[in-house]
Scaffold this active site. Sequence first.
Site, PDB file in Angstrom:
ATOM      1  N   ASN A   1       0.820  -1.217   0.000  1.00 38.99           N
ATOM      2  CA  ASN A   1       0.000   0.000   0.000  1.00 38.99           C
ATOM      3  C   ASN A   1       0.855   1.270   0.000  1.00 38.99           C
ATOM      4  O   ASN A   1       0.353   2.357   0.219  1.00 38.99           O
ATOM      5  CB  ASN A   1      -0.944   0.006   1.215  1.00 38.99           C
ATOM      6  CG  ASN A   1      -0.196  -0.005   2.542  1.00 38.99           C
ATOM      7  OD1 ASN A   1       1.040   0.049   2.577  1.00 38.99           O
ATOM      8  ND2 ASN A   1      -0.923  -0.070   3.641  1.00 38.99           N
TER       9      ASN A   1
ATOM     10  N   HIS B   1       3.333   1.950   2.136  1.00 39.82           N
ATOM     11  CA  HIS B   1       3.853   2.397   3.430  1.00 39.82           C
ATOM     12  C   HIS B   1       5.368   2.209   3.502  1.00 39.82           C
ATOM     13  O   HIS B   1       5.937   1.368   2.801  1.00 39.82           O
ATOM     14  CB  HIS B   1       3.133   1.720   4.610  1.00 39.82           C
ATOM     15  CG  HIS B   1       3.465   0.290   4.869  1.00 39.82           C
ATOM     16  ND1 HIS B   1       2.610  -0.547   5.557  1.00 39.82           N
ATOM     17  CD2 HIS B   1       4.538  -0.475   4.564  1.00 39.82           C
ATOM     18  CE1 HIS B   1       3.148  -1.731   5.670  1.00 39.82           C
ATOM     19  NE2 HIS B   1       4.320  -1.722   5.064  1.00 39.82           N
TER      20      HIS B   1
ATOM     21  N   GLU C   1       1.522   4.177   7.536  1.00 38.80           N
ATOM     22  CA  GLU C   1       0.492   3.737   6.611  1.00 38.80           C
ATOM     23  C   GLU C   1       0.003   4.921   5.767  1.00 38.80           C
ATOM     24  O   GLU C   1       0.241   6.079   6.132  1.00 38.80           O
ATOM     25  CB  GLU C   1      -0.688   3.159   7.411  1.00 38.80           C
ATOM     26  CG  GLU C   1      -0.318   1.949   8.271  1.00 38.80           C
ATOM     27  CD  GLU C   1      -0.112   0.668   7.454  1.00 38.80           C
ATOM     28  OE1 GLU C   1       0.277   0.745   6.279  1.00 38.80           O
ATOM     29  OE2 GLU C   1      -0.341  -0.418   8.007  1.00 38.80           O
TER      30      GLU C   1
HETATM   31  P1  PGA Z   1       7.849  -7.224   3.291  1.00 37.31           P
HETATM   32  O1  PGA Z   1       7.287  -5.932   3.993  1.00 37.31           O
HETATM   33  O2  PGA Z   1       9.329  -6.996   3.145  1.00 37.31           O
HETATM   34  O3  PGA Z   1       7.547  -8.361   4.207  1.00 37.31           O
HETATM   35  O4  PGA Z   1       7.173  -7.320   1.957  1.00 37.31           O
HETATM   36  C1  PGA Z   1       7.723  -4.685   3.592  1.00 37.31           C
HETATM   37  C2  PGA Z   1       6.953  -3.621   4.318  1.00 37.31           C
HETATM   38  O5  PGA Z   1       5.775  -3.860   4.652  1.00 37.31           O
HETATM   39  O6  PGA Z   1       7.507  -2.552   4.555  1.00 37.31           O
END
Ligand code: PGA
Length: 260
Positions: free
Chosen positions: A147, A149, A154
């Site tokens: 998304n 973030h 977020e």
């Molecule tokens: P992920 O998460 O490396 O497990 O894809 C990245 C994030 O949410 O910042």
Amino acid sequence: MLVVVHEDYGAMSKKGAEIIASRIRRKPNLVLGLATGSTPVGLYKEIIRLHKSEGLDFSKVITFNLDEYIGIPPEHDQSYHYFMRENLFKDININPSNVHVPHAMFGDLNISSFETDPKIVQFCEWYENEIKKYGGIDIQVLGIGGNGHIAFNEPGSSLGSRTRIKTLTEKTVKDNSRFFKSVKEVPRYAITMGVGTIMEARELLLLANGDGKADAVKAAVEGPITAMCPASALQLHQKAIILTDKKAAAKLSAEFVTYG
Ligand code: PGA
């Protein structure tokens, strides 16, 4: 912003580790910002290899992690304290007193007023001051959420935000549920460095791999700078490097990328 696309996850991780190793060789007491999640696991494996086979020395390196789930003790196998120990710290010669991962055990919290809970506010101020005490972060490793973030900032997070408590979005809770027995076990709150805190690092190194990141990477690199995609703040940074594999770069316009 420099976007470098790699053949695959392995090549991306190797390049990320080379960049970090070069900064440590130049400055042995580097202040290194670290991230958790599945993305940097390969980078950490490569860093461990460089430590073991080429003597990359962490004895003076200072680390600051981006975030931690609220209410999960450090020994829990899904805490970010545990992740960092298992995926990096136990295999390099880092001095444990140089390691900083946000504290996240604050006892019972009143959900309606946790943003002003003095224990949390004091901790967040301490974390920010600790970063300043060491002269600021030299290079910050980042992942990116599907998304957009960065850390647990977020969509909708202020681009000037500082270390604070955040409520995770349903998308993040769902994305992270793969690490837990059920979605019900995924924490709903976290302590996270703010976008403003992250932007003060002298250099940013964001890694992204896989199809699931292609939209977020496109929005971060080519979209408007907006709190709705916190990673788009990187467009304002003097020295931001984005490393991807081919899948995460699939939606980028060719003129914005170089190939590693
Ligand atoms: P992920 O998460 O490396 O497990 O894809 C990245 C994030 O949410 O910042």
